[in-house]
Design a protein around this motif. Structure first.
Motif, PDB file in Angstrom:
ATOM      1  N   VAL A  40      11.012 -29.548 -15.525  1.00 45.30           N
ATOM      2  CA  VAL A  40       9.731 -29.850 -14.889  1.00 45.30           C
ATOM      3  C   VAL A  40       9.601 -31.373 -15.088  1.00 45.30           C
ATOM      4  N   ASP A  41      10.005 -32.109 -13.753  1.00 44.88           N
ATOM      5  CA  ASP A  41      10.213 -33.536 -14.002  1.00 44.88           C
ATOM      6  C   ASP A  41       8.713 -34.000 -13.870  1.00 44.88           C
ATOM      7  N   LEU A  42       7.818 -33.228 -12.909  1.00 40.53           N
ATOM      8  CA  LEU A  42       6.585 -33.793 -12.798  1.00 40.53           C
ATOM      9  C   LEU A  42       5.602 -33.486 -14.005  1.00 40.53           C
ATOM     10  N   HIS A  43       6.149 -32.836 -15.042  1.00 40.44           N
ATOM     11  CA  HIS A  43       5.365 -32.759 -16.139  1.00 40.44           C
ATOM     12  C   HIS A  43       5.653 -33.832 -16.971  1.00 40.44           C
ATOM     13  N   ALA A  44       6.948 -34.298 -16.956  1.00 38.49           N
ATOM     14  CA  ALA A  44       7.679 -35.329 -17.840  1.00 38.49           C
ATOM     15  C   ALA A  44       6.645 -36.822 -17.229  1.00 38.49           C
ATOM     16  N   ILE A  45       6.215 -36.780 -16.256  1.00 37.97           N
ATOM     17  CA  ILE A  45       5.360 -37.920 -15.672  1.00 37.97           C
ATOM     18  C   ILE A  45       4.076 -38.238 -16.352  1.00 37.97           C
ATOM     19  N   VAL A 119      -4.672 -42.242 -21.398  1.00 33.49           N
ATOM     20  CA  VAL A 119      -4.655 -40.823 -21.436  1.00 33.49           C
ATOM     21  C   VAL A 119      -4.817 -40.421 -19.919  1.00 33.49           C
ATOM     22  N   SER A 120      -3.521 -39.725 -19.333  1.00 28.59           N
ATOM     23  CA  SER A 120      -3.919 -39.727 -18.003  1.00 28.59           C
ATOM     24  C   SER A 120      -4.401 -38.279 -17.538  1.00 28.59           C
ATOM     25  N   ALA A 121      -5.263 -38.379 -16.185  1.00 23.52           N
ATOM     26  CA  ALA A 121      -5.630 -37.037 -15.627  1.00 23.52           C
ATOM     27  C   ALA A 121      -4.272 -35.879 -15.777  1.00 23.52           C
ATOM     28  N   GLY A 122      -3.327 -36.194 -15.212  1.00 24.68           N
ATOM     29  CA  GLY A 122      -2.114 -35.520 -15.210  1.00 24.68           C
ATOM     30  C   GLY A 122      -1.881 -34.707 -16.630  1.00 24.68           C
ATOM     31  N   PHE A 124      -4.099 -33.944 -18.880  1.00 22.73           N
ATOM     32  CA  PHE A 124      -5.246 -33.122 -18.792  1.00 22.73           C
ATOM     33  C   PHE A 124      -4.775 -31.969 -17.840  1.00 22.73           C
ATOM     34  N   LEU A 125      -4.430 -32.209 -17.027  1.00 22.57           N
ATOM     35  CA  LEU A 125      -4.063 -30.936 -15.838  1.00 22.57           C
ATOM     36  C   LEU A 125      -2.645 -30.364 -15.895  1.00 22.57           C
ATOM     37  N   TYR A 126      -2.051 -30.944 -16.923  1.00 22.01           N
ATOM     38  CA  TYR A 126      -0.415 -30.235 -17.259  1.00 22.01           C
ATOM     39  C   TYR A 126      -0.591 -28.888 -17.246  1.00 22.01           C
ATOM     40  N   PRO A 127      -1.369 -28.060 -18.108  1.00 19.06           N
ATOM     41  CA  PRO A 127      -1.379 -26.804 -18.002  1.00 19.06           C
ATOM     42  C   PRO A 127      -1.769 -26.014 -16.630  1.00 19.06           C
ATOM     43  N   VAL A 128      -2.443 -26.712 -15.699  1.00 10.28           N
ATOM     44  CA  VAL A 128      -2.639 -25.980 -14.444  1.00 10.28           C
ATOM     45  C   VAL A 128      -1.425 -26.136 -13.549  1.00 10.28           C
ATOM     46  N   LEU A 129      -0.752 -27.297 -13.825  1.00 11.79           N
ATOM     47  CA  LEU A 129       0.488 -27.387 -13.252  1.00 11.79           C
ATOM     48  C   LEU A 129       1.656 -26.086 -13.486  1.00 11.79           C
TER      49      LEU A 129
END
Ligand code: AQP
Length: 329
Positions: A40-45, A119-122, A124-129
């Protein structure tokens, strides 16, 4: 049954990942139809990272998974960012995700507290992805360590809320968390989980650690001042080592306690170190053979992405239709 899990390309993987999750992936490989595993590279960013290293970390992680026994002919192995359906589904699911639920996520609280700047919105949204990763494949089962329990519960809520609002489109997945070894603890701070970002080098055993380093880390693991090899809330360090040995040997923690009854910590730690060395040696050797061939690793990811995309595209078409998004079918 469809089985899905994801693993972050956050660098060298540790014994906690190996025992808590990779063993579950291997077991899933025998039962999955198909078993799907995503780097999950998009989670790593979602936290600070080095762009120039990310691709290389994906190869490290994939090589480690294959070295551990994941077989690209039997499991679908792919890179998250290659299958765009994940990000689209994530946005669509965000409309049935409660902001308050995301605010309650322990991982968000811990990781946001650790950020020095953004603290990125990403984050925060990690569990949605993560929910999109699993729900895109209509997976029935998600093998994870205990730290991911809350995220799997949230994805179940998201799937249920979606189905209530738009009709029965998504499968509500179950987590599969091992009964022993679901939370391997830091060797120096046994009150905390062994963690890529939260542990110091001495508290972690890396899957590709040299044998000498493993022995040194196990022998210097923090234990209490008593000498009894038994589990208990007053003995988190010994409890952790008992669990590690039990999982590796495939026996119960009670059997380990019985075997070492009346013996001191010295011989017990030696047995743990030997068991960890033996279980990781073939993985490390195979990893060192596989890792240099990035062309071969990229080919595995490409083929995996093609197979994953065709499954995810079906779900996305159903989700879009149910939500009234896009042109009529
Ligand atoms: N200590 C652990 N014990 C058992 N299972 C664990 N897992 C992680 N730590 C432990 C499980 O490993 C899988 C992959 O986790 P990840 O993708 O989150 O990878 P990571 O970021 O390298 O893992 P960490 O150490 O948890 O990193 P931090 O703490 O930095 O985020 C998951 O199934 C997880 O449950």
């Amino acid at each position: 049954m469809r089985i899905f899990s994801g693993i972050q390309p956050t660098g060298r993987k540790h014994l906690g990942n190996h025992i808590g999750a990779v063993r579950g992936y291997l077991e899933g490989q025998d039962r999955g139809d198909p078993a799907i595993l995503c780097v999950v590279d998009l989670h790593a960013i979602t936290v600070p990272y080095e762009p120039a290293r990310l691709r290389s970390l994906v190869y490290d992680t994939l090589a480690m998974l294959i070295a551990s026994g994941l077989d690209p002919d039997r499991s679908i192995l792919f890179r998250q960012s290659d299958v765009h359906e994940h990000t689209e589904l994530s946005w669509l699911l965000s409309s049935v995700t409660a902001h308050g639920d995301l605010n309650r996520m322990t991982q968000f609280k811990e990781k946001s507290a650790a950020q020095r700047e953004l603290v990125s919105a990403g984050l925060f949204l990690y569990p949605v992805l993560q929910a999109a990763d699993v729900l895109a494949y209509r997976a029935h089962e998600v093998p994870v360590g205990d730290d991911q329990r809350q995220h799997v519960e949230l994805m179940r809520d998201i799937a249920e809320r979606f189905n209530t609002a738009y009709g029965e489109v998504l499968v509500v997945p179950e987590h599969r968390i091992p009964s022993v070894g679901a939370r391997i603890m830091d060797l120096q701070q046994p009150g905390r989980k062994m963690s890529t970002t939260g542990s110091e080098e001495r508290g972690l055993i890396f899957v590709d650690d040299e044998e000498k380093a493993i022995v040194k880390k196990v022998k210097s693991a923090i234990t209490d001042s008593g000498g009894e090899v038994r589990r208990g809330p007053d003995k988190p360090g010994i409890t952790n080592l008992i669990d590690i040995l039990a999982v590796i040997r495939g026996v119960s923690p009670e059997a380990v306690e019985r075997e070492f009854e009346g013996q001191g910590y010295g011989s017990f730690k030696e047995a743990v170190a030997e068991a960890v060395v033996d279980v990781l040696r073939p993985v490390r050797e195979r990893y060192l053979e596989l890792r240099p061939d990035e062309g071969a690793l990229e080919a595995v990811l490409g083929e995996g992405a093609d197979r994953a995309r065709s499954l995810a595209a079906e779900t996305l078409a159903d989700v879009r239709r149910a939500m009234g998004v896009g042109p009529p079918a």
